[in-house]
Write a protein that holds these residues in place. Structure first.
Motif, short mmCIF file in Angstrom:
data_model
loop_
_atom_site.label_atom_id
_atom_site.label_comp_id
_atom_site.label_asym_id
_atom_site.label_seq_id
_atom_site.Cartn_x
_atom_site.Cartn_y
_atom_site.Cartn_z
N ARG A 270 0.84 -1.24 0.11
CA ARG A 270 0.13 0.21 0.20
C ARG A 270 0.93 0.99 -0.11
NH1 ARG A 270 -5.22 0.03 2.04
NH2 ARG A 270 -4.20 1.53 3.77
N GLY A 271 2.14 0.87 0.12
CA GLY A 271 3.85 2.59 -0.21
C GLY A 271 2.91 2.82 1.08
N GLN A 272 3.02 2.40 2.69
CA GLN A 272 2.61 3.07 3.80
C GLN A 272 3.68 1.87 4.55
OE1 GLN A 272 -1.72 2.29 4.31
NE2 GLN A 272 -1.97 3.61 5.75
N SER A 273 3.68 2.24 5.93
CA SER A 273 4.65 1.62 6.88
C SER A 273 3.87 1.08 7.97
CB SER A 273 5.77 3.11 7.78
OG SER A 273 4.48 3.38 8.73
N LEU A 274 3.61 -0.36 8.44
CA LEU A 274 3.00 -0.77 9.18
C LEU A 274 2.73 -0.40 10.17
CD1 LEU A 274 1.47 -3.34 9.81
CD2 LEU A 274 3.84 -4.17 11.50
N ALA A 275 2.74 0.79 10.83
CA ALA A 275 2.12 2.22 11.86
C ALA A 275 1.09 2.36 11.47
CB ALA A 275 3.35 2.63 12.33
N GLN A 276 1.64 2.60 9.74
CA GLN A 276 0.44 3.87 9.54
C GLN A 276 -0.97 3.00 9.11
OE1 GLN A 276 3.29 4.86 5.88
NE2 GLN A 276 3.44 7.71 7.22
N MET A 277 0.00 1.87 8.35
CA MET A 277 -1.71 1.21 7.92
C MET A 277 -2.50 0.85 9.17
SD MET A 277 -2.28 -2.59 5.94
CE MET A 277 -1.48 -3.61 7.29
N ALA A 278 -1.85 0.55 10.34
CA ALA A 278 -2.23 0.66 11.55
C ALA A 278 -3.69 1.29 12.15
CB ALA A 278 -1.50 -0.27 13.23
N VAL A 279 -3.15 2.52 11.69
CA VAL A 279 -4.15 3.28 12.18
C VAL A 279 -5.08 4.29 11.42
CG1 VAL A 279 -3.62 6.92 12.03
CG2 VAL A 279 -2.03 5.60 13.18
N SER A 280 -4.48 3.88 10.13
CA SER A 280 -5.18 3.70 8.45
C SER A 280 -6.28 2.87 8.92
CB SER A 280 -4.52 3.47 7.18
OG SER A 280 -4.21 4.75 7.05
N TRP A 281 -6.13 1.75 9.29
CA TRP A 281 -6.96 0.35 9.75
C TRP A 281 -8.57 1.11 10.87
CZ3 TRP A 281 -8.89 -2.67 13.44
CH2 TRP A 281 -9.79 -3.50 13.20
N VAL A 282 -7.56 1.78 11.60
CA VAL A 282 -8.77 2.21 12.62
C VAL A 282 -9.77 3.02 12.21
CG1 VAL A 282 -9.12 3.10 14.99
CG2 VAL A 282 -6.97 1.53 14.30
N LEU A 283 -8.88 3.90 10.97
CA LEU A 283 -9.74 5.27 10.79
C LEU A 283 -10.73 5.49 9.55
CD1 LEU A 283 -7.64 8.16 10.82
CD2 LEU A 283 -9.18 7.64 12.07
N LYS A 284 -10.85 3.58 9.23
CA LYS A 284 -11.52 3.30 8.08
C LYS A 284 -12.92 2.77 8.61
CE LYS A 284 -10.98 -1.86 8.88
NZ LYS A 284 -12.03 -2.03 8.90
N ASN A 285 -12.98 2.64 10.60
CA ASN A 285 -14.07 2.55 10.89
C ASN A 285 -14.77 4.37 11.01
OD1 ASN A 285 -16.06 2.17 12.83
ND2 ASN A 285 -15.23 0.25 13.76
#
Length: 330
Positions: A270-285
């Motif tokens: 996705r072109g993200q760090s794991l930390a960034q994806m972890a935050v993005s995953w929460v914000l998708k809710n």
């Protein structure tokens, strides 16, 4: 003399908080760690002003944040006085009471005595007339919930808090609290809770309740205490939380590391760090109003805030993430 970045609000997205006129930044800065006496004032100041320069205008504190207890509020109050006093009306300041702040029977939990005295102490530390949000930090089974909710309502009536919130209340506790607050004509604005890819218990009722009642949800530990970062991809570093704490180290199992490595591959795609994806995953809710993140240096804040620009996940990505978390791809 500090001057905020003129383009700060173009760097962040803002979400309406429940059934209110208030909007919160998608990312909020939490001052739980790294803003007490063990961190240099200049580093703390730089993190706070950097956050504001990137549109993060909500700062989450509590009476016990430090170390020692109260130190984070004193640090924030100093930065507010030195740099941010002209921006007070642009800033949301939250604090909490409910964990130990002083000795004796009134320095902890959920009595009216504790909550009102604690808020007065917090206001004094930060040199404020009011905070924007005041939370009860955790449920107290020994104090009647009517007393605790009455104390929260009183802070609004006194003008010492604009809004009130709950933290770490489960579904049934939240239902009971909301009913009392409605009777007191002081609605709950927001609920603060732990939520991440590794901790999804709030999907089992709490988020549905908040959605029905039109209450904002603000989450913490999106990175699961560092587990959903690159820190543990190759074992346990000596300077990590797990490296310094045997109990935390026991959580870093071979199975977890295997899952984290697979999640990291999705983040990379996705072109993200794991930390960034972890935050993005929460914000998708869609129930989540804001995600509280911590930091020990400014680069972490700048890196993490990029997550707000990539909260869309494909159906295939979500399917793979769920399979990894369930251990079906290890």
């Amino acid at each position: 003399m500090y001057r905020a970045d003129d383009w700060r609000y173009g760097k962040m997205s803002y979400h309406r908080c429940g059934n209110s006129g208030l909007k919160l930044p998608a990312i909020s800065l939490g001052l739980w760690h790294n803003f007490g006496d063990t961190t240099s004032y200049e580093n703390s100041r730089e993190m706070i002003t950097t956050a504001f320069d990137h549109g993060i205008n909500h700062f989450d504190l509590a009476n016990n944040y430090g170390p020692p207890v109260g130190a984070a509020e004193m640090t924030f109050g100093r930065v507010l006085k030195d740099d941010l006093k002209h921006y007070r009306d642009e800033i949301l300041i939250s604090t909490k009471a409910g964990y130990k702040n002083w000795e004796g029977p009134y320095g902890d939990f959920g009595s009216k005595k504790h909550l009102l005295a604690s808020l007065d102490r917090s206001l004094k530390r930060m040199d404020l007339d009011y905070v924007d949000i005041f939370y009860h930090h955790r449920p107290d089974k020994e104090t009647p919930i009517e007393e605790t909710m009455s104390a929260l309502a009183q802070t609004v009536k006194q003008g010492k808090a604009l809004y009130i919130g709950l933290s770490k209340y489960n579904v049934e506790e939240t239902k009971e609290a909301l009913a009392i607050l409605k009777d007191l004509k002081t609605p709950c604005l927001i609920h603060q809770t732990n939520y991440s890819m590794l901790n999804r218990t709030n999907e089992e009722g709490l988020f549905d309740l908040l959605e029905r009642e039109k209450i904002g949800a603000i989450t913490f530990s999106a990175m699961a205490g560092g587990k959903l970062t690159n820190r543990y991809l190759n074992g346990i570093p000596e300077d990590s939380r797990a490296g310094k704490d045997e109990m935390k180290a026991s959580d870093i199992t071979p199975e977890l590391i295997a899952k984290v490595k697979l999640l990291n591959k999705i983040a990379q795609s996705r072109g993200q760090s794991l930390a960034q994806m972890a935050v993005s995953w929460v914000l998708k809710n869609q129930t989540v109003t804001s995600v509280i993140v911590g930091a020990s240096r400014t680069s972490q804040i700048i890196d993490t805030k990029e997550a707000v620009h990539q909260t869309e996940f494909s159906a295939e990505e979500l399917k793979m993430i769920d399979a990894i978390l369930l251990g079906k791809m290890i």
